[in-house]
Design an enzyme around this catalytic site. Structure first.
Site, PDB file in Angstrom:
ATOM      1  CG  ASN A 114     -18.391 -42.775  10.382  1.00  0.00           C
ATOM      2  OD1 ASN A 114     -17.858 -43.496  11.567  1.00  0.00           O
ATOM      3  ND2 ASN A 114     -19.859 -43.459  10.658  1.00  0.00           N
ATOM      4  CB  CYS A 117     -21.120 -47.101  10.133  1.00  0.00           C
ATOM      5  SG  CYS A 117     -22.900 -46.796  11.578  1.00  0.00           S
ATOM      6  CE  LYS A 120     -17.097 -53.477  16.623  1.00  0.00           C
ATOM      7  NZ  LYS A 120     -17.619 -51.379  16.543  1.00  0.00           N
TER       8      LYS A 120
HETATM    9  C1  UDX Z   1     -18.098 -46.868  13.494  1.00  0.00           C
HETATM   10  C2  UDX Z   1     -17.319 -45.840  13.757  1.00  0.00           C
HETATM   11  O1  UDX Z   1     -15.528 -46.273  14.526  1.00  0.00           O
HETATM   12  C3  UDX Z   1     -18.195 -45.560  14.877  1.00  0.00           C
HETATM   13  O2  UDX Z   1     -17.861 -43.886  15.358  1.00  0.00           O
HETATM   14  C4  UDX Z   1     -19.977 -44.711  13.938  1.00  0.00           C
HETATM   15  O3  UDX Z   1     -20.637 -43.998  14.733  1.00  0.00           O
HETATM   16  C5  UDX Z   1     -20.463 -46.183  13.012  1.00  0.00           C
HETATM   17  O4  UDX Z   1     -18.969 -46.132  11.864  1.00  0.00           O
HETATM   18  P1  UDX Z   1     -18.148 -49.461  13.797  1.00  0.00           P
HETATM   19  O5  UDX Z   1     -19.050 -50.075  12.560  1.00  0.00           O
HETATM   20  O6  UDX Z   1     -18.778 -49.941  14.442  1.00  0.00           O
HETATM   21  O7  UDX Z   1     -18.408 -47.653  13.923  1.00  0.00           O
HETATM   22  O8  UDX Z   1     -17.169 -50.131  13.450  1.00  0.00           O
HETATM   23  P2  UDX Z   1     -15.737 -50.497  13.430  1.00  0.00           P
HETATM   24  O9  UDX Z   1     -16.021 -50.051  15.247  1.00  0.00           O
HETATM   25  O10 UDX Z   1     -15.866 -48.384  13.217  1.00  0.00           O
HETATM   26  O11 UDX Z   1     -15.097 -50.668  12.795  1.00  0.00           O
HETATM   27  C6  UDX Z   1     -15.370 -50.692  11.099  1.00  0.00           C
HETATM   28  C7  UDX Z   1     -15.008 -51.897  10.127  1.00  0.00           C
HETATM   29  O12 UDX Z   1     -13.378 -51.120  10.158  1.00  0.00           O
HETATM   30  C8  UDX Z   1     -15.320 -53.029  10.669  1.00  0.00           C
HETATM   31  O13 UDX Z   1     -14.945 -53.578   9.764  1.00  0.00           O
HETATM   32  C9  UDX Z   1     -13.433 -53.509  11.542  1.00  0.00           C
HETATM   33  O14 UDX Z   1     -13.354 -54.552  11.526  1.00  0.00           O
HETATM   34  C10 UDX Z   1     -12.765 -52.882  10.574  1.00  0.00           C
HETATM   35  N1  UDX Z   1     -11.858 -52.376  11.166  1.00  0.00           N
HETATM   36  C11 UDX Z   1     -11.476 -51.385  11.945  1.00  0.00           C
HETATM   37  C12 UDX Z   1      -9.937 -52.403  10.916  1.00  0.00           C
HETATM   38  O15 UDX Z   1      -9.933 -53.758   9.772  1.00  0.00           O
HETATM   39  N2  UDX Z   1      -9.121 -51.673  11.144  1.00  0.00           N
HETATM   40  C13 UDX Z   1      -9.100 -50.953  12.129  1.00  0.00           C
HETATM   41  O16 UDX Z   1      -8.403 -50.768  12.874  1.00  0.00           O
HETATM   42  C14 UDX Z   1     -10.532 -50.621  12.850  1.00  0.00           C
END
Ligand code: UDX
Length: 464
Positions: free
Chosen positions: A243, A295, A354
């Site tokens: 992460n 997370c 998100k």
């Molecule tokens: C994350 C991990 O992806 C997952 O594998 C783990 O088990 C838990 O944490 P999650 O918190 O659901 O999952 O969200 P994720 O899709 O990873 O996005 C996290 C944050 O990053 C969001 O706020 C999203 O908007 C942001 N993000 C993501 C970006 O700003 N740019 C990106 O390219 C990807």
């Protein structure tokens, strides 16, 4: 005791626990789902999830109706039946950034009182490295004669695509001292993989691959290629290291975006160019308002604490947080150069951290809405799923609307703060009639700049 068709008890029904219990019960296992929160258990008994996650209600309902998914608030009624226990409780951050392990220890000690000999205690909660040994000791203290094994099995599902992720396993990491226990846990997920191959996943696929640009097809891949066996400590580190690395990628993209703004480059073009290098990959390089959720913020801060506790520096990880903490201020500064914020009506679209989820934990959108409100703007907001959840986090004077149109009406500035498909696919031409001003700040860099400009909006992104 049956390790061929084990009975499973899952402690904690958050995103991980509820999704896991729904999936395992649908795959054919008898599953007790334990939570001390009566509301969560009652909602499950009605065949629903208490939060929004595409497709999950169907799985919960099917599990409960089949009799294989048994929600309960009682350890005594569930733990004694279990051959395998999954601990999926929360590990919130303390004020200093370290992990609060009260729930982890409490679940283990409560279970220890009524676990049967030969049981495997599996830790799915995200815990700092070293916690597993502490849990083993605590179970031993409560029940010194108990024979049990302990396995660390981090969970990688992402919100918004939780069900798809849980069914399309990209890897299963198991760490512990007893290889037989590791194999028993792997077998559980092999059965899920077999079950999943027969399913139609189209119903809950909406946000799969959203941050990676492509959808991985797990169906053709051999499960054994996705198994990772490690020591206990390694498995514990995998999750937080993964992460933190993903958060680092996003902060890197945002750092480049800020340079793009100054030198006149377009960060989306730059990341497209970078992402095709297979050593880098396009995933998690979408620049914008930054990362939030349940997370990343917690895990990254937790890892920094572990470095500190071990008297080590973590400069890369510190910078990951620092860049992210600056993104809301960066958007505000960029907007300030275009309009007088204090005299504007600003529509903020998207409040969840998100798209695809009603979760508002550490949502950058909410921070932005509150910041603009504090600066004197009239702030109106709308989210397709998180309006109710956002109310308690938004400043009192921030208005929540029941439709996109209501938010857009008479606004001087529109900000896309969370990139829901509803906004990306919106008829922006018709929106021009509703708004007063023409500024569209795409704080997630997901709309087509040319199309929006042709319609008559003044398109502003981050780094483009
Ligand atoms: C994350 C991990 O992806 C997952 O594998 C783990 O088990 C838990 O944490 P999650 O918190 O659901 O999952 O969200 P994720 O899709 O990873 O996005 C996290 C944050 O990053 C969001 O706020 C999203 O908007 C942001 N993000 C993501 C970006 O700003 N740019 C990106 O390219 C990807």
């Amino acid at each position: 005791m049956s390790m061929v068709n084990p009975t499973i008890t899952i402690i904690g029904t958050g995103y991980v626990g509820l999704t896991t219990s729904a999936v395992l019960s649908n795959a054919g296992y008898k599953v007790y789902a334990v939570d001390t929160d009566q509301m969560k258990i009652d909602t499950m008994k009605e065949g629903k999830a208490y939060f929004f996650e595409r497709g999950l209600d169907d799985f919960v309902r099917n599990g409960v109706e089949s009799g294989r998914l048994m929600p309960t608030t009682s350890y005594e009624d569930s733990v004694p039946h279990a051959d395998i226990i999954f601990s999926c409780v929360g590990t919130p951050s303390k004020d200093d950034g370290s992990s609060n392990l009260d729930y982890v220890y409490c679940a283990a000690e409560s279970s220890a009182k009524c676990m049967k000999d030969g049981c495997i205690y599996v830790q799915k909660s995200t815990v700092p490295v070293g916690t597993g040994r502490g849990v083993i000791a605590r179970i031993g203290n409560v029940n010194p004669n108990l024979k049990f094994d302990y396995v660390s099995n981090p969970e990688f599902l992402a919100e918004g695509s939780a069900l798809f992720d849980a069914l399309n396993i990209d890897r299963i990491v198991v760490g512990g001292d007893n290889h037989k226990a590791l194999e028993s846990v792997l077998r559980i997920f092999k059965k899920v993989d077999d079950f999943s191959k027969k399913l139609d996943h189209s119903k809950y696929k909406a946000y799969v691959g959203f941050y990676s640009g492509k959808v991985v097809n797990i169906k053709d891949s051999d499960f054994s290629q996705r198994e990772v066996r490690t020591s206990l400590e390694s498995a514990e580190l995998v999750k937080v290291a993964a992460n933190s690395f993903l958060a680092l990628k996003i902060s890197f993209a945002n750092s480049v975006a800020m340079l793009c703004d100054t030198v006149g480059a377009d960060v989306t073009e730059v990341m497209n160019g970078i992402g095709l290098d297979h050593r880098i990959g396009r995933a998690m390089l979408y620049s914008g308002l930054g990362w939030g959720g349940g997370c990343f913020p917690k895990d990254v801060r937790g890892l920094i604490s572990v470095y500190k506790e071990n008297n080590l520096d973590s400069p890369i990880i510190n910078a990951t947080v620092e860049v992210n903490n600056g993104m809301v201020a960066y958007v505000v500064k960029k907007l300030q150069r275009i309009v007088a914020i204090g005299s504007c009506r600003i529509a903020i679209l998207g409040l969840s951290f998100k798209p695809g989820t009603s979760d508002i934990r550490s949502s950058q959108s909410i921070l932005l809405a509150n910041r603009l409100f504090d600066m004197g703007a009239e702030v109106v907001t709308f989210d397709p799923q998180a309006n109710r959840e956002a109310r308690k986090e938004l400043s009192k004077g921030v208005e929540i609307c029941t439709s996109i149109e209501e938010a857009l009406k008479d606004s001087d500035v529109v900000v896309i703060a969370t990139e829901w498909k509803e906004f990306l696919e919106y008829d922006w031409k018709s929106a021009r009639e509703l708004v007063s001003g023409n500024v569209l700040f795409d704080a997630r860099n997901r709309l087509d700049k040319k199309i929006l400009t042709d319609i008559g909006f003044k398109y502003v992104g981050i780094g483009r």
